[in-house]
Design an enzyme around this catalytic site. Structure first.
Site, PDB file in Angstrom:
ATOM      1  N   ARG A 227       0.812  -1.285   0.387  1.00 32.50           N
ATOM      2  CA  ARG A 227       0.102  -0.109  -0.230  1.00 32.50           C
ATOM      3  C   ARG A 227       0.830   1.625  -0.499  1.00 32.50           C
ATOM      4  O   ARG A 227       2.146   1.360   0.817  1.00 32.50           O
ATOM      5  CB  ARG A 227      -0.981   0.152   1.316  1.00 32.50           C
ATOM      6  N   HIS A 275       0.462   1.926  -9.734  1.00 38.15           N
ATOM      7  CA  HIS A 275      -0.371   0.961  -9.746  1.00 38.15           C
ATOM      8  C   HIS A 275      -1.252  -0.257 -10.249  1.00 38.15           C
ATOM      9  O   HIS A 275      -2.847  -0.714 -10.380  1.00 38.15           O
ATOM     10  CB  HIS A 275      -1.401   1.973  -9.292  1.00 38.15           C
TER      11      HIS A 275
END
Length: 312
Positions: A227, A275
């Protein structure tokens, strides 16, 4: 009585495939795309990746929230998130295979010195670099959930020494496990290549910091696909410049998109990806989402219920 109404909201996903999925599989469901709320009282379910703060709390008849991905911190960081409503993350949906591919690429890219060979190619230089057998290379996997366990097992099959660290004990064949605070420093000291796939919690926020980098054996690599909130960017750059790390492959960042002024874009020993380690729009993801929606509607327990007390 009106049927269910689903609100779709994402800043990165095309709603069209999801709208087509529900039209095909659940034509009784009205599909609304944010910011077109219509009457907020109609909305019974939400399928979201990112939605502005306060919107979910404004839906008086909301029954459940489904995440479009494995991550949920981008949803629950909303201070008004209705914590009494069940939240379900995408447990697999084709994400596991993609996460493992990404991690293996990062590990093998550094292990086989591909960046150095690319640099040699640019100079038309034909020179063999010293090889290291995978059995002489230790890879540490932080986080042994669904994704981390698969990564660890596949690395072990490739012949690497694999160690894992997790909050609770895990047993995986061919993987030596370390648990909690008492095992963390020993785990780090042996991790020549560190793969981070932890969830984001109060305990793991900012975990990729100077303290952690200082406990690595030195000269190794980081593959970060956990994350964005795990990473302290300035500490990573300092570790790379000081030789505590030789290379890093990064898919998630504290601020996304990664700001144009970030030095990570141009650092010679950093590979930045936007991402994309796992992208949820696939037949498997669609099957997982519609399956969870149907289970909830039947009064059964969907997969991936998030325990908000621990954050995943």
């Amino acid at each position: 009585m009106a049927g269910p109404t689903l609100l779709f909201a994402s800043n990165i996903d095309d709603p069209a495939p999801w709208q087509a999925l529900f039209a095909r599989e659940r034509p009784d469901v009205e599909f609304r795309i944010f910011p077109d709320l219509g009457d907020p009282a109609d909305i019974t379910h939400a399928l979201v990746w990112r939605i502005p703060d306060g919107v979910l709390a404004s839906l008086p008849n909301l029954q459940a929230v489904f995440s479009l991905g494995a991550g949920i911190d981008q949803i629950i960081r909303d201070p008004a998130f209705p914590r009494e409503k069940p939240l379900f993350r995408l447990v697999d949906g084709g994400l596991r295979e993609q996460m493992t591919e990404y991690a293996l690429y990062g590990v093998l890219n550094w292990h086989r010195q591909m960046d150095r060979y690319r640099a040699q190619q640019a100079k038309r230089e034909w020179r063999m670099l010293e090889a290291v057998h995978p059995s002489q290379r230790t890879v540490g996997v932080m986080g042994l959930g669904v994704f981390g366990s698969d990564i660890a097992l596949k690395l072990a099959l490739l012949g690497f020494k694999v160690i894992g660290w997790s909050r609770t004990p895990k047993e995986l064949p061919g993987v030596e496990s370390f648990v909690g605070a008492e095992g963390f420093d020993t785990f780090l000291a042996r991790s020549e290549i560190l793969v981070n796939i932890l969830p984001l919690t109060d305990e793991t926020r900012g975990i990729l910091d100077a303290r952690l980098f200082g406990r690595l054996p030195g000269g190794g690599a980081l593959v970060h696909l956990g994350r964005g909130g795990h990473l302290i960017e300035a500490d990573l750059i300092a570790a790379l410049d000081a030789g505590k790390l030789d290379w890093a492959m990064l898919d998630v960042f504290p601020s996304e998109p990664l700001p144009a002024e970030s030095p990570l874009w141009v650092h010679p020993r950093v590979l930045v990806t936007p991402h994309i380690a796992a992208q949820a729009v696939s037949a498997a993801a669609e099957s997982a989402i519609i399956g969870n929606f149907n289970r909830f509607e039947r009064g059964e327990e969907p997969t991936g219920r998030v325990d908000l007390s621990v954050g995943y």
